[in-house]
Design an enzyme around this catalytic site. Sequence first.
Site, short mmCIF file in Angstrom:
data_model
loop_
_atom_site.label_atom_id
_atom_site.label_comp_id
_atom_site.label_asym_id
_atom_site.label_seq_id
_atom_site.Cartn_x
_atom_site.Cartn_y
_atom_site.Cartn_z
N THR A 123 0.82 -1.22 0.00
CA THR A 123 0.00 0.00 0.00
C THR A 123 0.84 1.25 0.00
O THR A 123 1.94 1.29 0.56
CB THR A 123 -0.95 0.01 1.22
OG1 THR A 123 -1.83 1.14 1.12
CG2 THR A 123 -0.18 0.09 2.53
N ARG A 130 -6.38 -4.20 -8.95
CA ARG A 130 -6.41 -3.50 -10.25
C ARG A 130 -5.23 -2.56 -10.39
O ARG A 130 -4.89 -1.82 -9.49
CB ARG A 130 -7.73 -2.73 -10.35
CG ARG A 130 -7.84 -1.80 -11.54
CD ARG A 130 -9.18 -1.08 -11.55
NE ARG A 130 -9.39 -0.27 -10.36
CZ ARG A 130 -9.00 1.01 -10.24
NH1 ARG A 130 -8.38 1.60 -11.24
NH2 ARG A 130 -9.26 1.68 -9.14
#
Length: 364
Positions: free
Chosen positions: A139, A236
Site C-alpha cells: 500500500t 487492479r
Amino acid sequence: MGRSDLDSVVRKMRLSSGLVWSIPIILDVSSREWAALGGVIGSRVLLNHQDQPLAVLDVSEVYSYDRAFMAQHVFGTNDPEHPGVARTMALEDTFVAGKVTLVNPPRVNPPFDQFWKTPEQLRSRLDELGWKYAVAHQTRNVPHAGHEMMMKGAYLASGADGILVSAVIGEKKPGDYIDEAIVLTHALLRAEGFFLPEIHETSTLMWDMRYAGPREAVFHAIVRKNLGCTHHMFGRDHAGVGNHYGRYAAHEVFDTLPDLGIKSVLTLEWWYCPVCESVAYEGICGHRDSKQDLAGTLIRSIISGGVGPAVTTLRPQVLEAVRHCAEKYGMGSPFVTSEYLENRTPVITVPEMACCTCPEHQPK
C-alpha cells in the site's frame, strides 16, 4: 548489479544465473566524477547518505548501458512522462557494481520506528504471531473501505494466518498521502478492532516506486517473500501509472513465470455501489454503471472536507486519524506539499560516525 545481470534482467526478467528478478538495481555516477575519484576495479568506495558514511562498496565492475533500451524493456515505453522512464533517462552515464557492506546502521525515526524491521526481524515477528502462512498487502494509501474489504477477501481466499500490511514509504511527490498518515491509519484498523490483533500486522518498506506495472508486481512478490510472506494480494492496476498497462497486467505476468515460492492472490476491483448501498466487488455487483471509484476524487474529497464521511466509504476513525496526522506531521495537509518535503522529519537518520582507522575499511 553488474552488466551481465543488468542486461539479463532488462531483456529476460532473469538474473544471469536464471533466477527471476524484474527490476534493475544499479548505482550510477558520472564518468567525470568516477575519473576524479580515481576509482578502479578492486577499489573500496565509501557510500554516504545525509553527508554521513553509510556503507562501502567493493568495486567489481564499471560499465555503461543504453538507458533508452533499459527504459523501453523495463517499462514497456519510452514516454518521458512515465516517472520510471524519467528516472532511468536521468541516470548518469557510468554504472558501478559490487558488493555493498553496511558500516553505519541508520536510525529509524518516529513514528516509523515501531513498524520498521529488517527481513530477519520481520520473519521472527511472524513466527511469534504463529503465522505459517502470511498474505502481503502492498500500500501507498490511507485505507478506505475498498482496501479493507480487499484485505479481508484476500485473507479468506488465501487461507492465511494473517495479513501483513507492507506500507511503501520514503520517496514522495506532491499530492501523495504523507507517509505518517499511511502507516498510522493502517495500524488503526487493528487498534480499533476492524481486524483481530492476531491476524493483522503493519510494517514498512523503504522503496522508491518505479511504476513498472507487471514487472514491479513481480519485484514486490519477491521482496515480500523475503519478508516471510507466503501469499501476495494484487488488485487492479498494481504499481501502474496512467494508461501504460492493462488493468490486470499484474495478474497476467505471473502466468509467464515459474513458481516464485509465493502465491499470488488476484482480486478484481472493489467500489462503492449506491444501489447496493455498500462496498461491492466487481465479480459480484451487477450495477457497474452506478459504481463510484473509491480510489479517486471521492475519498480525497472526504479527507479534504468537501464531502461528509460515510462508514461505507471511509471509516470515521480513519478520517480523524488522517486529520490528526495532517496537523502533527503534514503542516496542515494529509497530502504531500513542497513544505512537507522541505521540513518533514526523514524516515531514517544516519548517525554521525567517528573516523574509522581500520585499514580494511579505508576508501580509495
